[in-house]
Design a protein around this motif. Sequence first.
Motif, PDB file in Angstrom:
ATOM      1  N   THR A  59      -1.979   4.878  18.991  1.00 19.36           N
ATOM      2  CA  THR A  59      -1.595   3.888  17.995  1.00 19.36           C
ATOM      3  C   THR A  59      -2.078   2.579  18.340  1.00 19.36           C
ATOM      4  N   ASP A  80      -2.410   5.841   5.784  1.00 16.93           N
ATOM      5  CA  ASP A  80      -1.398   6.188   6.435  1.00 16.93           C
ATOM      6  C   ASP A  80      -0.650   7.547   5.956  1.00 16.93           C
ATOM      7  N   GLU A  82       1.681   9.558   6.850  1.00 17.29           N
ATOM      8  CA  GLU A  82       2.895   9.867   6.968  1.00 17.29           C
ATOM      9  C   GLU A  82       3.980   8.626   6.952  1.00 17.29           C
ATOM     10  N   ASP A  83       3.343   7.553   6.283  1.00 14.61           N
ATOM     11  CA  ASP A  83       4.058   6.317   6.192  1.00 14.61           C
ATOM     12  C   ASP A  83       4.452   5.878   7.264  1.00 14.61           C
ATOM     13  N   THR A  84       3.865   6.016   8.493  1.00 11.26           N
ATOM     14  CA  THR A  84       4.435   5.329   9.714  1.00 11.26           C
ATOM     15  C   THR A  84       3.877   4.168  10.419  1.00 11.26           C
ATOM     16  N   ASP A  86       3.634   0.295  10.932  1.00 11.31           N
ATOM     17  CA  ASP A  86       4.643  -0.692  11.264  1.00 11.31           C
ATOM     18  C   ASP A  86       3.870  -2.102  11.206  1.00 11.31           C
ATOM     19  N   ARG A 104      -0.363   4.096   1.673  1.00 12.71           N
ATOM     20  CA  ARG A 104       0.614   4.989   1.805  1.00 12.71           C
ATOM     21  C   ARG A 104       0.622   6.353   1.213  1.00 12.71           C
ATOM     22  N   ASP A 131      -4.744   7.760   9.693  1.00 17.88           N
ATOM     23  CA  ASP A 131      -3.762   7.925  10.509  1.00 17.88           C
ATOM     24  C   ASP A 131      -3.140   9.233  10.447  1.00 17.88           C
ATOM     25  N   ASP A 134       1.073  11.429  13.182  1.00 20.58           N
ATOM     26  CA  ASP A 134       2.738  12.100  13.019  1.00 20.58           C
ATOM     27  C   ASP A 134       2.500  13.185  12.011  1.00 20.58           C
TER      28      ASP A 134
END
Length: 221
Positions: A59, A80, A82-84, A86, A104, A131, A134
């Motif tokens: 990351t 994204d 898994e909506d992780t 930040d 997202r 990404d 996760d």
Amino acid sequence: MGTSSTLLREQIRSFLGSRCEAAFLTEKKAGGETLPSVVGEIPRGALTEIVGPASSGRTSLLYSLLASASSEQEFCALLDAEDTFDPESAAAAGVRLSQILWVRCGGNVEHALKAADMLAQAGGFGLVAIDLGDTPEKIVRRIPLAAWFRLRHAVENTKTALIVVGQQIHAHSCSALKIELSGSRVLWRGRLPGCILDGLEGTAQCVRNHRVQERQFTIVK
């Protein structure tokens, strides 16, 4: 897909306004010459895999790539899965959020792959990242090889660097570069009991054309 790409391109044009022409300047391959990399050795017009276990620095490397590209006024897209993502941590890492299109996907990997395909064809992005870090590996394993071939074809002859981040990707021969990150060693500053986390140190193996190069890297907090 062609109609969807055209529609998406027009939506991007409407959003960017006067900045649109600069964003859609593309670089063509001429006489077999390779397009310049977006940052370091990450090639444009190709698919790059960044893989490694949790806490391996994947990351941090993703944020570093987004920071490098966005600081050069390039538009980037982050799919994204898994909506992780930040935004606060990314901004602290130097990412210019005004240059980032954040998509997202709510845990839907198929949507992430389709969005990446559309954005690569639409043009205007220096870096498009998927990404899957996760996403459970059993789900990533189910991604058909045809999907990776489609992404490789979508990004060919464009100025876009397409990267996918995960524990394992299984894109096989579709990627031009694979960066395998190992578990990182924690670096501390000071002495107990007042130690401060200073960064992470790890090893990366870069695989290109079946040739492996091992390199040390340090991520400073």
